[in-house]
Write a protein that holds these residues in place. Structure first.
Motif, PDB file in Angstrom:
ATOM      1  N   LYS A 286     -73.864 -25.806  24.032  1.00 27.45           N
ATOM      2  CA  LYS A 286     -75.283 -26.057  23.628  1.00 27.45           C
ATOM      3  C   LYS A 286     -75.878 -25.167  22.616  1.00 27.45           C
ATOM      4  CE  LYS A 286     -79.493 -28.083  25.717  1.00 27.45           C
ATOM      5  NZ  LYS A 286     -80.306 -28.234  26.950  1.00 27.45           N
ATOM      6  N   ASN A 287     -75.612 -24.101  22.374  1.00 29.75           N
ATOM      7  CA  ASN A 287     -76.174 -23.463  21.283  1.00 29.75           C
ATOM      8  C   ASN A 287     -75.428 -23.525  20.071  1.00 29.75           C
ATOM      9  OD1 ASN A 287     -73.826 -21.883  21.801  1.00 29.75           O
ATOM     10  ND2 ASN A 287     -74.880 -19.716  22.722  1.00 29.75           N
TER      11      ASN A 287
ATOM     12  N   LEU B 285     -74.958 -26.574  18.905  1.00 31.93           N
ATOM     13  CA  LEU B 285     -75.119 -28.064  18.594  1.00 31.93           C
ATOM     14  C   LEU B 285     -75.630 -28.178  17.121  1.00 31.93           C
ATOM     15  CD1 LEU B 285     -76.653 -29.671  21.801  1.00 31.93           C
ATOM     16  CD2 LEU B 285     -74.546 -30.402  20.798  1.00 31.93           C
ATOM     17  N   HIS B 286     -76.366 -27.327  16.894  1.00 31.71           N
ATOM     18  CA  HIS B 286     -76.976 -27.475  15.085  1.00 31.71           C
ATOM     19  C   HIS B 286     -76.158 -26.636  14.215  1.00 31.71           C
ATOM     20  CE1 HIS B 286     -80.490 -29.271  16.970  1.00 31.71           C
ATOM     21  NE2 HIS B 286     -80.577 -28.349  17.852  1.00 31.71           N
ATOM     22  N   GLU B 287     -74.708 -26.075  14.657  1.00 27.61           N
ATOM     23  CA  GLU B 287     -73.910 -25.272  13.757  1.00 27.61           C
ATOM     24  C   GLU B 287     -72.813 -26.283  13.156  1.00 27.61           C
ATOM     25  OE1 GLU B 287     -71.862 -22.266  15.849  1.00 27.61           O
ATOM     26  OE2 GLU B 287     -73.972 -21.294  16.593  1.00 27.61           O
TER      27      GLU B 287
ATOM     28  N   TYR C 252     -76.426 -31.171  27.580  1.00 29.01           N
ATOM     29  CA  TYR C 252     -76.945 -31.791  26.297  1.00 29.01           C
ATOM     30  C   TYR C 252     -77.251 -33.401  26.446  1.00 29.01           C
ATOM     31  CZ  TYR C 252     -72.031 -30.702  25.176  1.00 29.01           C
ATOM     32  OH  TYR C 252     -70.883 -30.209  24.970  1.00 29.01           O
TER      33      TYR C 252
ATOM     34  N   GLN D 261     -78.401 -35.518  21.285  1.00 25.80           N
ATOM     35  CA  GLN D 261     -77.895 -34.485  20.644  1.00 25.80           C
ATOM     36  C   GLN D 261     -76.563 -34.355  20.246  1.00 25.80           C
ATOM     37  OE1 GLN D 261     -79.281 -31.828  24.023  1.00 25.80           O
ATOM     38  NE2 GLN D 261     -80.734 -30.863  22.751  1.00 25.80           N
TER      39      GLN D 261
ATOM     40  N   GLN E 262     -76.090 -36.306  16.791  1.00 24.95           N
ATOM     41  CA  GLN E 262     -76.658 -35.310  15.642  1.00 24.95           C
ATOM     42  C   GLN E 262     -75.449 -34.448  15.445  1.00 24.95           C
ATOM     43  OE1 GLN E 262     -79.312 -36.197  13.643  1.00 24.95           O
ATOM     44  NE2 GLN E 262     -79.450 -37.991  15.118  1.00 24.95           N
ATOM     45  N   SER E 263     -74.677 -33.771  16.464  1.00 22.38           N
ATOM     46  CA  SER E 263     -73.816 -32.929  16.327  1.00 22.38           C
ATOM     47  C   SER E 263     -72.755 -33.669  15.452  1.00 22.38           C
ATOM     48  CB  SER E 263     -73.425 -32.203  17.391  1.00 22.38           C
ATOM     49  OG  SER E 263     -72.462 -31.391  17.291  1.00 22.38           O
TER      50      SER E 263
ATOM     51  N   LEU F 202     -73.426 -34.405  11.956  1.00 22.24           N
ATOM     52  CA  LEU F 202     -73.456 -33.064  11.181  1.00 22.24           C
ATOM     53  C   LEU F 202     -71.979 -32.467  10.781  1.00 22.24           C
ATOM     54  CD1 LEU F 202     -74.822 -30.508  10.066  1.00 22.24           C
ATOM     55  CD2 LEU F 202     -74.640 -29.366  12.401  1.00 22.24           C
ATOM     56  N   ASN F 203     -70.727 -32.662  11.913  1.00 23.35           N
ATOM     57  CA  ASN F 203     -69.822 -31.916  11.516  1.00 23.35           C
ATOM     58  C   ASN F 203     -68.679 -33.146  11.142  1.00 23.35           C
ATOM     59  OD1 ASN F 203     -69.573 -29.345  12.717  1.00 23.35           O
ATOM     60  ND2 ASN F 203     -70.911 -30.343  14.139  1.00 23.35           N
TER      61      ASN F 203
END
Length: 221
Positions: free
Chosen positions: A54-55, A57-59, A75, A79, A82-83, A86-87
């Motif tokens: 979960k920590n 998810l924004h990486e 999550y 979420q 969005q992950s 992002l990736n």
């Protein structure tokens, strides 16, 4: 010879999908992300999946094969979406044992949003197996395995009849080429799973499914 699409350690398979396991609780004889990635070699039959906590998810995660575990990480579908945006991964594996928090159509929505990404739905929903084989039938970028489900609920042919019926139906269905053998080793005995499919003369077709998916993965640029 057989291939295993759902393992947390290397065992007797000729190739497979190795899944890192992070977070709590920790389990003996399983690989974390760092260990799993050392075996990543699609050209040699092994693909490693990076477990997204979960920590994270924004990486931005450099590895393009991601595993999401909603039950362990708590999550939301939004979420995860969005992950993935992002990736931009090549392939995504999402654990499907998360009732009552996620519904089958949450998984379907994610696969529909990203039609060019390969999705693998391990366990095929457990008790909700019929929903997940329906989703696989209609959504062409989804592959499924029955890890844990055929072992615990189906009793490898000796448990819930509708579970075993759904598995055997899937292996002969219009979407049969997107069904994979998955054992979830070391949590479950890999050989028991192989023997279950061998009993129904399905090993060759499941091996072919894995090889074709691996070819598809190796073609991704």
């Amino acid at each position: 010879m057989f291939f295993d699409s759902h393992i947390h350690t290397k065992t007797k398979e000729s190739g497979g999908f190795i899944i890192g396991l992070e977070g709590a609780p920790k389990f003996a004889d399983t690989m974390n992300n760092q260990q799993a990635l050392t075996y990543h070699s699609p050209q040699n039959g092994y693909v490693s999946y990076f477990y997204v906590t979960k920590n994270m998810l924004h990486e931005v995660i450099e590895h393009k094969f991601l595993k999401y575990h909603p039950r362990r990480e708590h999550y939301t579908p939004e979420q995860v979406i969005q992950s993935i945006y992002l990736n931009k991964p090549h392939c995504v594996m999402i654990d499907t044992l998360n009732e009552p928090y996620w519904q089958p159509y949450d998984y379907w929505q994610i696969a529909r949003i990203f039609p060019d990404i390969i999705f693998i739905f391990p366990h095929s929903g457990g008790y909700l197996i019929n929903d997940f084989i329906k989703i696989c039938h209609f959504q062409k970028n989804i592959w499924i395995d029955f890890s844990l489900t055929h072992t615990v609920l189906g009793g490898l042919g000796k448990g819930l009849a509708y579970i075993n019926d759904a598995i055997l139906y899937s292996c002969k269905s219009a979407f049969a080429e997107r069904v994979l053998l998955g054992s979830d080793a070391p949590f479950f005995n890999q050989q028991d799973v192989v023997d279950f499919y061998r009993r129904f003369d399905l090993i060759d077709s499941l091996n072919l499914n894995f090889k074709k998916l691996l070819e598809k993965i190796n073609e991704i640029k």
